[in-house]
Design an enzyme around this catalytic site. Structure first.
Site, PDB file in Angstrom:
ATOM      1  N   LYS A  45       0.804  -1.235   0.000  1.00  0.00           N
ATOM      2  CA  LYS A  45       0.000   0.000   0.000  1.00  0.00           C
ATOM      3  C   LYS A  45       0.838   1.287   0.000  1.00  0.00           C
ATOM      4  O   LYS A  45       0.394   2.342   0.444  1.00  0.00           O
ATOM      5  CB  LYS A  45      -0.982   0.037   1.201  1.00  0.00           C
ATOM      6  N   HIS A 100       7.358  -7.355  -2.232  1.00  0.00           N
ATOM      7  CA  HIS A 100       7.111  -6.714  -0.934  1.00  0.00           C
ATOM      8  C   HIS A 100       8.060  -7.296   0.121  1.00  0.00           C
ATOM      9  O   HIS A 100       7.953  -6.946   1.292  1.00  0.00           O
ATOM     10  CB  HIS A 100       5.694  -7.025  -0.442  1.00  0.00           C
ATOM     11  N   SER A 130      -4.734   2.747   4.129  1.00  0.00           N
ATOM     12  CA  SER A 130      -4.931   2.092   2.839  1.00  0.00           C
ATOM     13  C   SER A 130      -4.984   0.568   3.038  1.00  0.00           C
ATOM     14  O   SER A 130      -5.835  -0.130   2.465  1.00  0.00           O
ATOM     15  CB  SER A 130      -3.790   2.483   1.894  1.00  0.00           C
TER      16      SER A 130
HETATM   17  S1  PPS Z   1      -0.522  -3.100  -3.134  1.00  0.00           S
HETATM   18  O1  PPS Z   1      -1.802  -3.840  -2.921  1.00  0.00           O
HETATM   19  O2  PPS Z   1       0.389  -3.264  -2.000  1.00  0.00           O
HETATM   20  O3  PPS Z   1       0.113  -3.419  -4.402  1.00  0.00           O
HETATM   21  O4  PPS Z   1      -0.991  -1.555  -3.153  1.00  0.00           O
HETATM   22  P1  PPS Z   1      -0.110  -0.327  -3.671  1.00  0.00           P
HETATM   23  O5  PPS Z   1      -0.189  -0.264  -5.133  1.00  0.00           O
HETATM   24  O6  PPS Z   1       1.223  -0.362  -3.023  1.00  0.00           O
HETATM   25  O7  PPS Z   1      -0.871   0.925  -3.028  1.00  0.00           O
HETATM   26  C1  PPS Z   1      -2.190   1.244  -3.365  1.00  0.00           C
HETATM   27  C2  PPS Z   1      -2.386   2.704  -3.001  1.00  0.00           C
HETATM   28  O8  PPS Z   1      -1.782   3.524  -4.021  1.00  0.00           O
HETATM   29  C3  PPS Z   1      -2.763   4.428  -4.543  1.00  0.00           C
HETATM   30  N1  PPS Z   1      -2.480   4.766  -5.946  1.00  0.00           N
HETATM   31  C4  PPS Z   1      -2.284   6.035  -6.383  1.00  0.00           C
HETATM   32  N2  PPS Z   1      -2.269   7.203  -5.720  1.00  0.00           N
HETATM   33  C5  PPS Z   1      -2.078   8.334  -6.459  1.00  0.00           C
HETATM   34  N3  PPS Z   1      -1.917   8.339  -7.802  1.00  0.00           N
HETATM   35  C6  PPS Z   1      -1.908   7.184  -8.510  1.00  0.00           C
HETATM   36  N4  PPS Z   1      -1.755   7.212  -9.819  1.00  0.00           N
HETATM   37  C7  PPS Z   1      -2.108   5.960  -7.787  1.00  0.00           C
HETATM   38  N5  PPS Z   1      -2.175   4.652  -8.138  1.00  0.00           N
HETATM   39  C8  PPS Z   1      -2.407   3.944  -7.002  1.00  0.00           C
HETATM   40  C9  PPS Z   1      -4.069   3.642  -4.359  1.00  0.00           C
HETATM   41  O9  PPS Z   1      -5.191   4.466  -4.497  1.00  0.00           O
HETATM   42  C10 PPS Z   1      -3.857   3.109  -2.952  1.00  0.00           C
HETATM   43  O10 PPS Z   1      -3.928   4.138  -1.954  1.00  0.00           O
HETATM   44  P2  PPS Z   1      -5.258   4.545  -1.168  1.00  0.00           P
HETATM   45  O11 PPS Z   1      -4.785   5.496  -0.086  1.00  0.00           O
HETATM   46  O12 PPS Z   1      -5.858   3.301  -0.605  1.00  0.00           O
HETATM   47  O13 PPS Z   1      -6.137   5.237  -2.171  1.00  0.00           O
END
Ligand code: PPS
Length: 286
Positions: A45, A100, A130
């Site tokens: 996340k 991870h 998240s």
């Molecule tokens: S995972 O399941 O571990 O692979 O998740 P991960 O991709 O690490 O994290 C997901 C969070 O990243 C946000 N996200 C973004 N934020 C801003 N801009 C872009 N383009 C973007 N893409 C993914 C996603 O919304 C998750 O955060 P939260 O706070 O839950 O919205």
């Protein structure tokens, strides 16, 4: 009897539906990182899929065809999962790989390889929130209970992938190596274009202004929310409760302020200060 949701490998929890001890043992001890590989490392996340979109776009000089046609877990296999390892072993170099894994159980071959490692990290309070929402939707994770309950599990590292603090401290041990680059989710938010330029520089990839514009445009939250190959809408309902929420949830900084009480936040700060007291890196969250 229902099978256990988690397995433990060297003290770290993993969702049993995605990883086995054999996979994790192989990845740590046998998996060969190649000099041409790019390895994205994140605590869950922290912006994994966002960075993968950026990297996929950079690799294709801003052309979004690949990120719009191939699902993200096939573009950049998560080597700590059974499926990801299988794919990674089939792909020719240069591979884009994801993990991870905490540093202490990451591939030993990394230490002797020139593979480029990009570590992306995020304000742990936002990671917590998240993660909490994701755990309510994703079948590989235990129901997180209340925010209060999940906060305690998170702070004590009793969640899949273990302690955020140990993850960050472990990976930042690599920070002075020339094949290691780290960047925060907050920096991506503040200056995506500047971040893309820095990443290109690290990768030794030259792309022109228009191509950088295309990377920035296609890696926006809205564009990614609409990209079926990145927004996890392809995951079957049995694995992800699409009715209750989205993988691309909010995509903002400091959403924790909408979820943690003042008391919970102060408690978090106390644990943070104690655990991070020896880390000499300035983070945007102070
Ligand atoms: S995972 O399941 O571990 O692979 O998740 P991960 O991709 O690490 O994290 C997901 C969070 O990243 C946000 N996200 C973004 N934020 C801003 N801009 C872009 N383009 C973007 N893409 C993914 C996603 O919304 C998750 O955060 P939260 O706070 O839950 O919205």
């Amino acid at each position: 009897m229902t099978p256990e949701l988690y397995i433990t490998y060297k003290g770290i929890l993993f969702p049993s539906m995605r990883s086995t001890v054999e996979t994790l043992n192989y990845v740590e001890n046998e998996f060969q990182l190649l000099d041409e590989d790019i390895l994205l490392v994140t605590y869950p996340k922290s912006g994994t899929v966002w960075m993968l979109e950026i990297l996929g776009l950079i690799q294709h000089s801003g052309d979004p065809s690949w990120v719009h046609s191939t699902v993200v877990w096939e573009r950049a296999p998560w080597i700590n999962t059974n499926l990801g390892l299988e794919l990674a072993l089939k792909y020719p170099p240069p591979r884009l790989l994801t993990t991870h894994l905490p540093f202490q159980i990451s591939p030993k071959s990394l230490l002797h390889s020139e593979a480029k490692v990009i570590y992306t990290l995020r304000n742990p309070k936002d990671v917590l929130i998240s993660y909490y929402h994701f755990a309510k939707l994703y079948d590989g994770l235990k129901d997180p209970g209340t925010v209060e309950e999940f906060l305690e599990e998170f702070l004590s590292g009793n969640v899949p992938i273990g302690s955020w603090f140990d993850h960050v401290k472990g990976w930042l041990e690599m920070k002075d190596r020339s094949n290691f680059f780290f960047i925060t989710y907050e920096e991506l938010q503040k200056d995506l274009r500047g971040s893309v330029e820095k990443i290109c520089h690290f990768l030794g990839k030259e792309i022109n202004r228009q191509q950088i514009d295309a990377v920035v445009e296609n890696a926006s939250f809205q564009k990614m929310k609409d990209n079926k190959m990145s927004n996890f809408s392809n995951l079957p309902d049995a694995h992800f409760n699409h009715k209750e929420g989205k993988f691309m949830r909010k995509g903002i900084c400091e959403d924790w302020k909408n979820h943690l009480t003042v008391k919970q936040s102060k408690h978090f700060d106390c644990v943070y200060q104690e655990k991070m007291k020896d880390v000499n890196v300035a983070f945007p969250w102070g």
